[in-house]
Write an enzyme that holds these catalytic residues in place. Structure first.
Site, mmCIF file in Angstrom:
data_model
loop_
_atom_site.group_PDB
_atom_site.id
_atom_site.type_symbol
_atom_site.label_atom_id
_atom_site.label_comp_id
_atom_site.label_asym_id
_atom_site.label_seq_id
_atom_site.Cartn_x
_atom_site.Cartn_y
_atom_site.Cartn_z
ATOM 1 N N LYS A 73 0.726 -1.193 -0.109
ATOM 2 C CA LYS A 73 -0.016 0.208 -0.051
ATOM 3 C C LYS A 73 1.078 1.123 0.039
ATOM 4 O O LYS A 73 2.072 1.328 0.780
ATOM 5 C CB LYS A 73 -0.968 0.021 1.129
ATOM 6 C CG LYS A 73 -2.172 0.899 1.025
ATOM 7 C CD LYS A 73 -2.985 0.031 0.243
ATOM 8 C CE LYS A 73 -4.475 0.447 0.079
ATOM 9 N NZ LYS A 73 -5.461 -0.467 -0.673
ATOM 10 N N GLY A 177 -24.254 3.995 1.059
ATOM 11 C CA GLY A 177 -22.963 4.881 0.343
ATOM 12 C C GLY A 177 -23.255 4.588 -1.168
ATOM 13 O O GLY A 177 -23.113 3.443 -1.730
ATOM 14 N N GLY A 179 -21.337 5.786 -3.824
ATOM 15 C CA GLY A 179 -20.438 6.272 -4.670
ATOM 16 C C GLY A 179 -20.118 5.470 -5.847
ATOM 17 O O GLY A 179 -20.908 4.686 -6.472
ATOM 18 N N VAL A 181 -18.785 2.376 -6.186
ATOM 19 C CA VAL A 181 -19.130 0.993 -6.137
ATOM 20 C C VAL A 181 -20.734 1.083 -5.623
ATOM 21 O O VAL A 181 -21.351 0.312 -6.390
ATOM 22 C CB VAL A 181 -18.517 0.343 -5.055
ATOM 23 C CG1 VAL A 181 -18.881 -1.146 -4.977
ATOM 24 C CG2 VAL A 181 -16.783 0.557 -5.474
HETATM 25 N N1 LIG Z 1 -13.690 1.459 -5.553
HETATM 26 C C1 LIG Z 1 -13.127 0.179 -5.354
HETATM 27 O O1 LIG Z 1 -12.932 -0.424 -6.439
HETATM 28 C C2 LIG Z 1 -13.208 -0.381 -4.193
HETATM 29 C C3 LIG Z 1 -12.189 -1.440 -3.927
HETATM 30 C C4 LIG Z 1 -12.450 -2.032 -2.821
HETATM 31 C C5 LIG Z 1 -13.069 -1.615 -1.612
HETATM 32 N N2 LIG Z 1 -13.742 -0.415 -1.922
HETATM 33 C C6 LIG Z 1 -14.208 0.301 -0.740
HETATM 34 O O2 LIG Z 1 -15.727 0.401 -0.748
HETATM 35 C C7 LIG Z 1 -16.152 1.536 -0.214
HETATM 36 C C8 LIG Z 1 -16.686 2.520 -1.165
HETATM 37 O O3 LIG Z 1 -15.857 3.008 -2.162
HETATM 38 P P1 LIG Z 1 -16.134 4.007 -3.565
HETATM 39 O O4 LIG Z 1 -15.004 3.907 -4.425
HETATM 40 O O5 LIG Z 1 -17.407 3.684 -3.929
HETATM 41 O O6 LIG Z 1 -15.916 5.420 -2.588
HETATM 42 P P2 LIG Z 1 -16.655 6.648 -2.963
HETATM 43 O O7 LIG Z 1 -15.757 7.708 -2.340
HETATM 44 O O8 LIG Z 1 -16.863 6.917 -4.511
HETATM 45 O O9 LIG Z 1 -18.112 6.688 -2.424
HETATM 46 C C9 LIG Z 1 -18.503 6.550 -1.115
HETATM 47 C C10 LIG Z 1 -19.876 7.085 -0.888
HETATM 48 O O10 LIG Z 1 -20.346 7.023 0.396
HETATM 49 C C11 LIG Z 1 -20.790 8.292 0.946
HETATM 50 N N3 LIG Z 1 -20.595 8.466 2.365
HETATM 51 C C12 LIG Z 1 -19.459 8.704 3.044
HETATM 52 N N4 LIG Z 1 -19.781 8.547 4.393
HETATM 53 C C13 LIG Z 1 -21.068 7.945 4.509
HETATM 54 C C14 LIG Z 1 -21.866 7.737 5.727
HETATM 55 N N5 LIG Z 1 -21.276 8.014 6.849
HETATM 56 N N6 LIG Z 1 -23.119 7.350 5.311
HETATM 57 C C15 LIG Z 1 -23.615 7.150 4.218
HETATM 58 N N7 LIG Z 1 -22.881 7.531 3.098
HETATM 59 C C16 LIG Z 1 -21.556 7.999 3.337
HETATM 60 C C17 LIG Z 1 -20.118 9.252 0.157
HETATM 61 O O11 LIG Z 1 -21.052 10.449 -0.126
HETATM 62 C C18 LIG Z 1 -20.048 8.551 -1.204
HETATM 63 O O12 LIG Z 1 -21.084 8.757 -1.958
HETATM 64 C C19 LIG Z 1 -14.869 2.396 0.492
HETATM 65 O O13 LIG Z 1 -15.004 1.826 1.807
HETATM 66 C C20 LIG Z 1 -13.663 1.539 -0.190
HETATM 67 O O14 LIG Z 1 -12.534 1.458 0.374
HETATM 68 C C21 LIG Z 1 -13.629 0.166 -3.003
#
Ligand SMILES: NC(=O)c1ccc[n+]([C@@H]2O[C@H](COP(=O)([O-])OP(=O)(O)OC[C@H]3O[C@@H](n4cnc5c(N)ncnc54)[C@H](O)[C@@H]3O)[C@@H](O)[C@H]2O)c1
Length: 351
Positions: A73, A177, A179, A181
């Site tokens: 990382k 959430g 976002g 994903v």
């Molecule tokens: N993007 C990937 O490929 C990937 C891979 C493995 C793990 N993850 C994990 O999945 C999760 C989401 O990733 P992402 O890329 O979609 O992130 P992102 O930042 O695109 O989306 C996160 C979303 O969560 C919302 N949010 C933040 N705090 C919140 C809360 N307390 N309550 C409700 N909503 C809240 C934000 O407004 C945002 O819309 C993270 O924990 C990330 O580490 C992502």
């Protein structure tokens, strides 16, 4: 704390002057992989701690996903309370590229919180050891849709364990959430005929709820809604000792990293007979796609098959946990440990 990492570089970026940590936890199964996080921390030590913890998690994630890779990382510690300029950002990415290049192929970086494919192209100006550059420049692009695909596979496996059928139609899910994903997961669930409660702290996401005919709720209400499966897809730490007694779901399975606020929460879930899909199993789709396409040279369909096999891995873990009366977290850790103890190196997976 025991020092179990192979190497950790902590450096003030030559160009950016920002603290940068590149942690290689293990190359026992092959080159270490793990994203580059650009995030504000109160101190560089907090960034170091995060890099140590996250890189170790990547070792488990890769092993359990059957990848010929270990975990690493990168953390770029952004100054708290101030945004960085485009020039500072570019300088930091070049600094990261230089450190990754010095590691000589032992570690390959990729996107993580605060970075995306365009940033990987900038790192790629300094090193070849970078995943998920935009497809236009030969990378596998944004991993999020593949993470979402893996989460949906995990949800099918979870439904199979709960109801004896992997069908999603008519099942009720709360996705917290929306976002990169979470939105894709919600869309795929809606397309499969599921009933949805959606939630995000960003009010702009309400429109997705309206579009998909879902109930939109505040995060705490969504977390405690009466649903078949709760799907955490925001930040980590959702499953606290306070929340678990209030849950009204049959299972929890989602994309968010580090869902358990502390390891003991896994036992609380087990006591309440709430099935938990270990986060690093359910959310491995993104890294599986990147390695599959960019290291193993798989065609897109083969990569998708590998991602969908997350369902079989989970089914096996659910069965092991039930049979041996351990938590699913323990079953996943045991699986990763077993695979790490008997590496089957492949020429393509080694540094
Ligand atoms: N993007 C990937 O490929 C990937 C891979 C493995 C793990 N993850 C994990 O999945 C999760 C989401 O990733 P992402 O890329 O979609 O992130 P992102 O930042 O695109 O989306 C996160 C979303 O969560 C919302 N949010 C933040 N705090 C919140 C809360 N307390 N309550 C409700 N909503 C809240 C934000 O407004 C945002 O819309 C993270 O924990 C990330 O580490 C992502």
């Amino acid at each position: 704390m025991e020092f179990s990492h192979e190497s950790v570089v902590v450096r003030r970026g030559r160009r950016s002057r920002l603290p940068i940590v590149v942690a290689v936890h293990s190359t026992a199964l092959g080159r270490a992989v793990g994203g580059c996080r650009m995030w504000a921390y109160d101190s560089w030590e907090d960034g170091l701690r995060d890099a140590l913890r996250l890189s170790e998690g990547m070792t488990r994630k890769c092993a359990a996903a059957g990848l010929p890779n270990g975990g690493g990382k990168t953390v770029v510690v952004l100054p708290a309370g101030r945004s960085v300029t485009a020039d500072e950002r570019r300088a930091a990415l070049h600094d990261v590229g230089d450190i990754v290049a010095e590691l000589g192929g032992a570690y390959v970086t990729g996107p993580d919180a605060g970075t995306g494919p365009a940033d990987m192209a900038v790192i790629g100006e300094r090193t070849e050891n970078v995943f998920c550059r935009p497809e236009a420049v030969g990378g596998s692009g944004d991993p999020s849709p593949f993470t979402a695909l893996g989460v949906v596979a995990a949800l099918r496996s979870t439904c199979l364990a709960l109801f004896g059928s992997p069908a999603l139609a008519g099942r009720r899910f709360a996705v917290i959430g929306l976002g990169h994903v979470g939105e894709q997961v919600a869309r795929q669930l809606a397309a499969a005929g599921a009933d949805l409660v959606l939630s995000d702290v960003d009010p702009a996401k309400r429109s997705l709820g309206a579009e998909l005919g879902a109930v939109f709720a505040e995060p705490d209400a969504a977390a405690t809604a009466e649903v078949d499966v709760l799907v955490p897809a925001a930040l980590g730490g959702l499953l606290t000792r306070d929340l678990v007694p209030r849950l009204r779901c049959g299972a929890v399975a989602g994309a968010a990293n580090n869902q358990l606020a502390d390891p003991g929460v896994a036992e609380l879930l087990r006591e309440r007979e709430i099935l938990w899909a270990p986060d690093y199993i359910a959310n491995a789709g993104g890294v599986v796609n990147a390695v599959s396409r960019e290291v193993l040279g798989d065609e897109p369909e083969e990569a998708v098959k590998r991602i969908e096999s997350i369902a079989d891995t989970l089914t096996g873990l659910f069965e092991t946990a039930a049979r041996t009366k351990i938590t699913t977290a323990q079953a996943a850790d045991d699986l990763a440990r077993r695979l790490l103890a008997s590496p089957v190196p492949t020429a393509r997976g080694l540094a």
